[in-house]
Scaffold this motif. Structure first.
Motif, PDB file in Angstrom:
ATOM      1  N   ALA A  49      -4.565   2.563  -5.094  1.00 58.75           N
ATOM      2  CA  ALA A  49      -4.435   2.207  -3.679  1.00 58.75           C
ATOM      3  C   ALA A  49      -5.811   1.978  -3.063  1.00 58.75           C
ATOM      4  N   LEU A  51       2.161   2.090  -3.469  1.00 64.03           N
ATOM      5  CA  LEU A  51       1.147   2.692  -4.323  1.00 64.03           C
ATOM      6  C   LEU A  51       0.947   4.165  -3.974  1.00 64.03           C
ATOM      7  N   ILE A  52       0.932   4.457  -2.682  1.00 63.68           N
ATOM      8  CA  ILE A  52       0.748   5.844  -2.246  1.00 63.68           C
ATOM      9  C   ILE A  52       1.954   6.685  -2.643  1.00 63.68           C
ATOM     10  N   LEU A  94       0.833  -1.195   0.000  1.00 65.36           N
ATOM     11  CA  LEU A  94       0.000   0.000   0.000  1.00 65.36           C
ATOM     12  C   LEU A  94       0.873   1.251   0.000  1.00 65.36           C
TER      13      LEU A  94
END
Length: 210
Positions: A22, A13-14, A10
């Motif tokens: 995300a 992705l951020i 995660l």
């Protein structure tokens, strides 16, 4: 299994600025857990689905500030738990009616799953679950249906692990008493004839909350 892998995935992705992906990743992986927690606490299917949508909307709004201090599932379930508590309090339903956080009960808690012979009739187990308070039912569902361990449950509910164990033990004790009482009633009603006993006997199958 690397327990930190979801947090890293995660966070990557951020960091890449792909907040839409995300958000989709969170929904794909954890929607079932979030809906289950909401359903176990508020008891209404439509309301639980609305609350789950609120949970993900809140999570999406704060994705840029996610720092992997908690696993994504723990983070989402904590948001869900708080959202459900707000809903319950607005409807005058207090999720914890007792205060026992100060008790040292780790060594006394019996948090083993219910015996298989008490889990044979799904309808009876569901009735026993419905008799529990909201947070008790949520603990049971998350622990035995979704496999959350005690540290994660403690983080989700804002409790110490010892308190989680004690409350699980208490909830299981209530369910055990209810199911044993049902078995006793079934035995007394069906014990007069072999045919009645055969009708009362449950079919063997997978336990409802194993």
């Amino acid at each position: 299994v690397d327990a930190l892998a979801p947090s890293r995935e995660l966070s990557m992705l951020i960091a890449a600025g792909d907040l839409r992906r995300a958000g989709e990743w969170l929904v794909a992986r954890y929607a079932r857990d979030v809906i289950a927690l909401c359903r176990s606490m508020v008891r209404e299917r439509a309301l639980s689905e609305d609350l789950a949508q609120d949970v993900f909307a809140q999570a999406f709004a704060h994705l840029g500030g996610y720092r992997a201090e908690a696993a994504p599932r723990t983070w989402l379930l904590a948001i869900a738990r708080n959202r459900c508590i707000d809903q319950l309090r607005r409807s005058d339903r207090e999720p914890w009616r007792d205060a026992d956080d100060g008790l040292e009960a780790d060594h006394l808690a019996d948090d083993a799953p219910l015996p298989p012979e008490l889990l044979l009739r799904r309808a009876d187990v569901d009735d026993a679950l419905r008799d529990l308070e909201e947070n008790e039912r949520a603990l049971i569902v998350l622990r035995f249906r979704h496999g959350l361990e005690y540290p994660e449950l403690a983080s989700v509910f804002g409790l110490r692990e010892g308190t989680v164990r004690m409350r699980l033990s208490r909830a299981l004790g209530k369910m055990r008493s209810r199911l044993e009482a049902r078995d006793g009633q079934a035995a007394s009603l069906g014990g007069s004839t072999p045919e009645a006993q055969g009708e009362a006997a449950p079919s063997r199958g997978r336990g409802a909350i194993e």
